[in-house]
Design an enzyme around this catalytic site. Sequence first.
Site, short mmCIF file in Angstrom:
data_model
loop_
_atom_site.label_atom_id
_atom_site.label_comp_id
_atom_site.label_asym_id
_atom_site.label_seq_id
_atom_site.Cartn_x
_atom_site.Cartn_y
_atom_site.Cartn_z
N LYS A 17 0.84 -1.21 0.00
CA LYS A 17 0.00 0.00 0.00
C LYS A 17 0.87 1.26 0.00
CE LYS A 17 -2.00 -1.17 3.91
NZ LYS A 17 -1.31 -2.44 4.18
N ARG A 92 -10.00 1.74 8.38
CA ARG A 92 -9.53 0.40 8.67
C ARG A 92 -10.55 -0.44 9.41
NH1 ARG A 92 -3.62 0.72 8.65
NH2 ARG A 92 -2.73 -1.20 9.39
N ARG A 130 11.67 -5.58 5.05
CA ARG A 130 11.45 -4.14 4.80
C ARG A 130 12.42 -3.28 5.60
NH1 ARG A 130 5.61 -2.02 5.49
NH2 ARG A 130 5.75 -3.15 7.45
N ARG A 163 11.05 -1.37 11.21
CA ARG A 163 9.95 -0.94 12.07
C ARG A 163 9.79 -1.85 13.30
NH1 ARG A 163 4.84 0.14 8.21
NH2 ARG A 163 3.82 -0.99 9.90
N ARG A 174 -1.18 -8.39 13.38
CA ARG A 174 -1.63 -7.38 12.42
C ARG A 174 -2.45 -8.03 11.31
NH1 ARG A 174 3.96 -4.86 11.10
NH2 ARG A 174 2.88 -3.96 9.31
#
Length: 221
Positions: A17, A92, A130, A163, A174
Site C-alpha cells: 500500500k 480500517r 522491509r 519498524r 496485524r
Amino acid sequence: MQRRTYLVFLGVPGAGKGTQAKLLEESLHLPQVSTGDIFRYNLKNQTELGLLAKSYMDRGDLVPDEVTIKMVEDRLQKPDCAQGAILDGFPRNLVQVTAFDAMVAPYGGVTLVPLINLEDDEAMRRITGRRVCRTCGAVYHVDFNAPKESGICDLDQGELYQRADDAPETVRNRLYVYYKQTGPLIGYYYAHSLLADLDGAQPIEDVQSKLKVLIDKALQR
Ligand code: AP5
Ligand code: MG
Ligand code: ZN
C-alpha cells in the site's frame, strides 16, 4: 463544492500500500496520507499522540477510533489536500468508514478503492525484509527493492531502520486484525462499486501501471 479525488488503499500488512501510494503522489499531484506514518512521526517526536499510539502499535492492534478519526480529519484540512488525498491505512474498520464517508461526502465521496491482494506468507517475507528511511520515510526491501548502498537511503542518504512492529509475532496479530476488522470493508466498497482488485504478487512497476489504468478510468466516471 468541487469534486476531489480520494483513493483508499486496502490490503494486508506488507501488500505494498505504502509503496504504491508513494509512487502515485507525483503523477496525481495528491499527497499520501498514511495513518501509520503519522503515528510513527508522532512517536519519533514523543508527542502525546505518539505515546498513546505506541502501546497499540507495538501489539499490532488498532489505535482507538476517536483519536485516529480526529487525526485524519485534521490532516485532510491541510492545504495540500485541497484536491484530495491518497489514503494508506485509513479507514480500517466500519466505524472509520462511516466517519470517512461523512468527511468526503461534500466533495463527491471516495473515487476508488484499490485492493492489493497478497498471500500471508509473501506478506510476511516482505515485512521482515522491509527497511524504512529514518529521515524521508522511503521504503525498501533487502531483496526485492534494495537501496544502492546497504542501510542507506538512495534519496537523501538517511539511515534505514526496521519498524518496531515488523517482528513476526506482531505481524501475525496485524494480519489477524486486518482480516477481522478491515476485511468487512472489502464487501462494503464492493457493494458501492468502488473496489479495484490488483495482484500484489506482481513486480512493483507492474502493480503501479495497472493501478494507473484503473485510476484513469475512475477519474473519467
Ligand atoms: P501501517 O503503517 O498502516 O501498517 P500496515 O497496514 O500493517 O501496512 P504496512 O505498512 O506494513 O504494509 P504496506 O502495505 O504499506 O507495505 P509496503 O509498501 O511497506 O499501520 C501500522 C500500525 O499503525 C497499525 O498496526 C495500527 O496500530 C496503527 N494504525 C495505522 N492506521 C490505523 C488506523 N486507521 N486505525 C487504527 N490504527 C491504525 O511494502 C512492504 C515491503 O514489501 C517493503 O519492503 C516493499 O519494498 C516491498 N514491496 C512492496 N511491493 C512489492 C512488490 N510488488 N514486490 C516485491 N516487494 C514489494
Ligand atoms: Mg505502509
Ligand atoms: Zn530517505
